[in-house]
Design an enzyme around this catalytic site. Structure first.
Site, short mmCIF file in Angstrom:
data_model
loop_
_atom_site.label_atom_id
_atom_site.label_comp_id
_atom_site.label_asym_id
_atom_site.label_seq_id
_atom_site.Cartn_x
_atom_site.Cartn_y
_atom_site.Cartn_z
N SER A 82 27.77 46.98 34.06
CA SER A 82 29.22 46.99 33.92
C SER A 82 29.56 47.58 32.55
CB SER A 82 29.81 45.58 34.01
OG SER A 82 29.71 45.07 35.31
N LYS A 162 37.59 44.84 38.39
CA LYS A 162 36.49 44.63 39.33
C LYS A 162 36.94 44.82 40.78
CE LYS A 162 32.87 43.58 38.09
NZ LYS A 162 31.72 44.40 37.60
#
Length: 320
Positions: A82, A162
């Site tokens: 990420s 997300k």
């Protein structure tokens, strides 16, 4: 699916990804791991089997084509990495949303070029439970999605980034004909393979060492990191695995987590209290992990996860 094929793990030195690399090596895979910082990734080279079956590649999520070399020739890709999330939020679109979406699409573009057999994407329950449908009596399953307007109203940029990244991934693989399975973990806790990668464990450490004077007014679904790593492996190895998989233990208000830690470790002077009760937060709720259980994974009990976490703190010298 034949164990022993070649796979890539992005963000290989991270909390979840490092356990995934360890598990894959133990199961006979040849692993290519992508990293940002070679110094922080040296511990991976000490894992059993790493000398013969692990190769590390430098890659940048925000650079187009950066993952081409690592992914080329791989049967599977585990996209765990990420973008680094900043604390001072001045431009959510530029700081959170665009890096999350573009980073995911850059990795998937490399997978499309390599004709990867299957991609396993690490998402989060934050892409599921930020919705008005999340109520105290709700049991959320994989059909739930966090809602963009709801996230924006609450300024929950992590959940929004997300959610949009996962949706963009589904659109991309549908267009390109890629096979993708998504794991949506809850709060991930447990032993770390290097002390500098604490992840969510920082909350439990803060409770025990007294640095957390006030605990956040949020619910946590405590999930063991080894279970999350195994969920990824099952999603890859089992050909019938499909769609999204929630990987979360029971959801507890954080105040209950503090109480549980206090009960398990009465020798520590735990003073953390819940703060910011007036700040809107996610209502108490529960997740259904039935779909994951159907793949054969039973999650560790919450107390066991906390115990392993605290034992690891002591082994690493982070706690007396």
């Amino acid at each position: 699916m034949v164990v022993g094929k070649t796979v890539c793990v992005t963000g290989a030195s991270g909390f979840i990804a490092s356990w995934l690399v360890k598990l894959l090596l133990e199961r006979g895979y040849t692993v290519r791991g992508t990293i940002r910082n070679p110094e922080k990734a040296k511990f991976l080279l000490q894992l059993p089997g790493a000398s013969d079956h692990l190769k590390l590649f430098s890659a940048d999520l925000l650079q187009s084509g950066s993952f081409d070399e690592a992914v080329a020739g791989c049967d599977g890709v585990f996209h765990v990495a990420s973008p680094i999330m900043v604390q001072a939020i001045t431009d959510p679109q530029a700081q959170f949303i665009e890096p999350a979406v573009n980073g995911t699409l850059n990795v998937l573009a490399s997978c499309a070029k390599a004709h990867t057999w299957r991609v396993v994407l690490t998402s989060t329950v934050a892409a599921i439970n930020h919705t008005p449908k999340c109520t105290p009596d709700a049991v959320l399953d994989e059909s739930f999605w966090s809602e963009e307007d709801y996230c924006r109203e609450r300024k929950d940029w992590y959940a929004l980034s997300k959610t949009l990244a996962e949706k963009a991934a589904w659109d991309f693989v549908k267009e390109k004909g890629l096979d993708m399975v998504v794991i949506n973990p809850g709060g991930v806790f447990g032993p770390t393979l290097q002390a500098s990668e604490l992840g969510s464990n920082i909350y439990i450490l803060g409770i025990l060492n007294g640095t957390m004077k006030g605990s956040p007014n949020i619910p946590f679904g405590i999930t063991g990191v080894k279970d999350v790593a195994m969920a990824h492996v099952l999603a890859y190895e089992l050909e019938h695995a499909t769609g999204r998989y929630i990987c979360s233990g029971p959801v507890h208000p954080f105040a209950d987590v503090v109480s549980l830690v206090r009960k398990l470790y009465p020798m520590y002077d735990i003073s953390a209290k819940v703060v910011d009760k007036t700040v809107p937060t996610i209502p108490p709720h529960n997740f259904s992990s039935q779909k994951l259980r159907d793949l054969g994974l039973c999650l560790q009990p919450t107390e066991d996860v906390i115990h392993e976490t605290v034992t690891n703190f002591k082994e690493q010298g982070l706690l007396d």
